[in-house]
Design a protein around this motif. Structure first.
Motif, short mmCIF file in Angstrom:
data_model
loop_
_atom_site.label_atom_id
_atom_site.label_comp_id
_atom_site.label_asym_id
_atom_site.label_seq_id
_atom_site.Cartn_x
_atom_site.Cartn_y
_atom_site.Cartn_z
N ASP A 265 2.89 0.97 -9.39
CA ASP A 265 3.98 0.54 -8.51
C ASP A 265 4.10 -0.98 -8.49
OD1 ASP A 265 4.63 3.13 -7.85
OD2 ASP A 265 3.47 3.16 -5.98
N THR B 63 2.07 -3.70 -4.34
CA THR B 63 2.98 -2.72 -3.73
C THR B 63 2.20 -1.48 -3.32
OG1 THR B 63 4.77 -3.52 -5.15
CG2 THR B 63 5.09 -1.40 -4.05
N LYS C 210 3.12 1.77 -1.44
CA LYS C 210 4.13 2.62 -0.80
C LYS C 210 3.46 3.60 0.16
CE LYS C 210 7.28 2.45 -4.79
NZ LYS C 210 8.00 3.25 -5.81
#
Length: 858
Positions: free
Chosen positions: A40, A361, A363
């Motif tokens: 990501d 990142t 999520k």
């Protein structure tokens, strides 16, 4: 509520015994979470880069290479006339338009002739400095280039290679060498994943990269205020017609994302696959942990049943403990996964692919997936021990703690295991008899799965047999201590089988890949010995075409009998059956027939190099009904169409140049304009008789100024092939190491819980004269024999898989089976040391037991 309190109390009471199972969950979840965070983050990095480098609309030639395609084999990118810029500027909705030049067919070296280009797989890009570049970069030192002797580089490349203002760089392109001094350094406003960027003034970039002025590779268009990118693209389409390719900023970003997305997906799913293997191994650890805890708490559970607890309550109590274990391990695993992702980013940065933690990142789906996976896998693994706990009767409260060990596996289990194994072996045998690799691969996959499950199910039966054999060889020399270690390993074949199976899975994959890798090297080496007649091979590791000045230097090297050119030409072939297919044709000198010996099934290969002639492979010929003497319509990309006669049909029972279609360079030149003729992707050379060493040295000297190319003799080429496969296998072994670590934790946990289970027995042994040293040795020997049992099963199973896989690959030309016995034997011996290492802590704790307290243990 009582069930919950009991579960929490039991979990906290046995938290030390569950610690290693929690670590197994932690490692597996960390690998999954780390993979997701890492990929990501890379997606975020590239998304920012692509969004910042694209103008509102980009106009490029129809035939321009996509972002994921290799550099043009002509050495020059597709271009459009500068007049297009003026046409674009007159289109409605356009605020500004500027022409840009960009090429990846470049190599950059410093004054010491060292390549300063990207080495991580990222591109080296040269172009002109434009206003559009200000979107992603700013000049932080010096100024933009103003003439043919000036160049600007990106700051990351300058830092990496210690470049500074005033240093000279040489840019090698097909039109010649561009020598320029660094007058400016530009810094990315976003993360640069590792590309090397050079900027020239527009005229120099046009002449050097495209061969002439008045050309651009694209036009960057900025929209007027209030005009959307989609509207601007539609207006430009109306002004320019369908002559050029038009892409909005989003479309450019999507195309760039797709180009790296395939690579990221391969890496992502490969790493998740290894995480899945670690989870599978962890299941055995968790099953063993809960099975032994249930056995040790038999009396306690019997008392619970006696005072009114139902089977369901006991079952739920054990499962709730598994939920707690899964939650604790998963939460820690998600946190460790973020750390693992940062570590991977640092590793990639050290290899040349720059990734910034500012783009990290995480999520919400990542911790959710990690938590769900960890808990579900843990609960599923604990289900069978939980059911077993629910079946304990109240009468167990009147017996001694512990349950009788299962001296032999149940007949039903044994029968099922034998049937699964037999079915798997049959599927593997069928795969070796397949006529097509696509058909055989299905049976190979089925055979691998069935034999793996079969060995796991039949493990307890195998444990009784193999442990006795291993004990005879390994343990009998240690006298009574060795015999006790053997009996301890045989006491509970189900437990020994499950512990060995955990180690078996990782080592089976190691053995399988070792056999396949060794067979690939041996097959390729054998193929090279049989077919390659050239003394030397010249090519670039990065796929860069061989520039004319390097080719000229090669041809002038002394001691060379001949030099063979080899180019790849794109074309569409229309066959006698009326079908049109896109193919790459190998255009080469006639000496290539000497450099690569190919068996022909019809015709003469030398005739394929005659005027307007060619050859095809026998697979292609069979599919399209092509015979010697037939004429094929060949439409050369960027050139004319021609009728070429099939002069030879070659055998495709090879791994080198499989399916190749040959024609002479002269034939290709008849139908392709000079500017569309590809450069050589590889070249071959033969030395004059008796001058091999002198010619080898001469060729290397001739290419000293071109570090992007390497000269290899056949020994070098074979070693390079071996190293490449070896590096790939090492990466895979490293990833499999996670599963092996979890398996080692399983051995440690089994021994630790086994020591607790046998506390009174150990106390009695110490009381009748067994020394601490003998006790520790007994536990270490038990661990060694369990580890060797798992290794024996894994290596045997893996060699079976590898042998079947090689037979299947033989259909693709890899016909030599080679078992890497040094690796197999080394892994087997190393397994004994793994067993010793796994027993260190349990043996130490057993040796420290107080004898009287141990005897008094209930």
């Amino acid at each position: 509520m009582t069930v919950v309190k009991t579960s929490v109390r039991n979990f906290l009471a046995h938290k030390g015994r569950m610690a290693l199972s929690a670590v197994a969950v932690l490692l597996s979840v960390a690998f999954v979470s780390g993979t997701l965070v890492f990929t990501d983050t890379m997606n975020t990095t590239f998304d920012k880069l692509f969004a910042s480098t694209s103008s509102d609309v980009t106009v490029s030639p129809k035939g321009a290479a996509a972002a994921d395609e290799a550099p043009s084999q002509t050495g020059k990118p597709e271009s459009l006339p500068a007049s297009v810029v003026g046409r674009v500027e007159k289109s409605p909705g356009v605020k500004s338009a500027e022409g840009a030049v960009s090429s990846m067919s470049v190599t950059v070296v410093d004054t010491e002739n060292k390549n300063v280009g990207a080495t991580s797989g990222a591109p080296t890009i040269a172009g002109n400095w434009t206003d559009n570049d200000l979107r992603s970069m700013e000049i932080t030192s010096g100024h933009a280039p103003r003439g043919p002797t000036e160049v600007m580089v990106d700051a990351d490349t300058a830092d990496k290679h210690d470049l500074k203002l005033g240093d000279e760089l040489r840019t090698i392109v097909v039109t010649g060498d561009l020598k320029a001094k660094i007058v400016g350094i530009a810094t990315f406003k976003v993360t640069n994943p590792g590309a090397t960027i050079l900027y020239f003034d527009t005229e120099t970039a046009q002449r050097g990269l495209l061969g002439e002025t008045g050309l651009f590779t694209q036009v960057n268009v900025v929209a007027d205020d209030g005009v959307s990118d989609a509207r601007l693209k539609a207006d430009l389409a109306g002004s320019l017609g369908g002559t050029y390719k038009l892409q909005t900023q989003k479309e450019m970003a999507d195309a760039g994302r797709d180009s790296v997305g395939s690579f990221l997906d391969v890496m992502k799913y490969a790493m998740l696959g290894f995480a899945g293997i670690a989870f599978l191994v962890g299941i055995f650890l968790i099953v063993n942990t809960f099975s032994m805890l249930v056995a040790q708490r038999t009396r306690e559970i019997g008392l619970m049943r006696a005072i009114g607890s139902s089977r369901k309550q006991v079952n739920r109590s054990v499962l709730l403990e598994a939920v707690l274990l899964g939650v604790v391990g998963s939460i820690a695993g998600v946190a460790a996964g973020v750390g693992l992702a940062v570590g991977l980013m640092e590793l990639m940065s050290s290899m040349g692919m720059e990734l910034s933690t500012q783009d990290l990142t995480v999520k919400w789906t990542t911790p959710a997936i990690g938590l769900v996976l960890g808990v579900v896998v843990t609960v599923l693994a604990a289900y069978i021990p939980a059911r077993r706990a629910g079946k304990i009767s109240p009468m167990a409260a009147l017996r001694d703690a512990g349950t009788p060990a299962d001296g032999r596996a149940g007949r039903i289990r044994g029968t099922i295991g034998l049937l699964l194994t037999a079915g798997g072996v049959a599927a593997l045998l069928v795969s070796t008899q397949a006529e097509k690799a696509s058909e055989g691969s299905l049976f190979l996959g089925l055979g691998v799965v069935l034999t793996l499950i079969g060995f796991v199910v039949i493990g307890p039966l195998l444990a009784g047999f193999f442990v006795r054999i291993l004990s005879t060889v390994v343990l009998r020399g240690f006298g009574p201590v060795g015999r006790m270690a053997e009996r301890n390993a045989l006491r509970n074949p189900r437990r020994t089988g499950a512990t060995g199976a955990a180690l078996m899975i990782g080592l089976a994959l190691v053995a399988c890949l070792s056999v396949v890798g060794s067979s690939m090297v041996a097959s390729a080496t054998d193929e090279l010995d049989k077919t390659v007649g050239a003394d030397f091979i010249i090519q670039s590791d990065t796929g860069q075409p061989i520039v004319p000045q390097a080719q000229e230097a090669l041809e002038k090297a002394p001691g060379i009998a001949h030099v063979t050119e080899y180019k790849m030409v794109e074309a569409k072939l229309t066959t006698p059956d009326g079908k049109t297919v896109s193919e790459d044709l190998a255009a080469a000198d006639s000496t290539y027939a000497q450099d690569l010996r190919r068996e022909t099934v019809a015709g003469e290969l030398s005739a394929a190099y005659d005027k307007d002639s060619m050859s095809v492979g026998d697979i292609f010929a069979d599919e399209h009904g092509v015979k010697v003497g037939d004429e094929l319509t060949v439409a050369f990309k960027g050139g004319e169409s021609a009728k070429l006669k099939v002069a030879a049909i070659t055998s495709d029972d090879v791994s080198v140049d499989k399916g190749a279609k040959y024609l002479s360079i002269a034939t290709a030149e008849r139908y392709l304009p000079a500017e569309k003729m590809p450069k050589n992707v590889i070249m071959f050379a033969a030395a004059e008789d008796g001058k091999e060493k002198e010619a080898y040295a001469a060729l290397k000297d001739s290419l000293a100024a071109y570090p992007q190319y390497k000269v290899q003799d056949q020994t070098d080429f074979k070693q390079d092939l071996k190293d490449q496969i070896g590096q790939l296998l090492n990466i895979v072994y490293g990833l499999l190491g996670l599963a092996i670590i979890v398996a080692v934790l399983g051995v440690v946990n089994t021994l630790a819980l086994s020591v607790v289970e046998r506390t009174r027995e150990i106390g009695l042994l110490r009381a009748i004269g067994l020394s601490r040293r003998q006790l520790r040795r007994m536990i270490r020997l038990e661990s060694v024999v369990i580890a060797l049992f798992g290794a024996l099963l894994g290596l045997g199973l893996g060699m079976g898989w590898g042998t079947a896989a090689q037979k299947l690959l033989a259909l693709e030309g890899l016909g030599v089976l080679e078992i890497p016995w040094p690796t197999i034997i080394g892994v087997f011996v190393a397994s004994a040391f793994v067993g010793l290492f796994a027993a260190l802590v349990p043996a130490f704790r057993a040796g420290r037991m107080n004898v009287l307290n141990a005897i008094a243990t209930d």
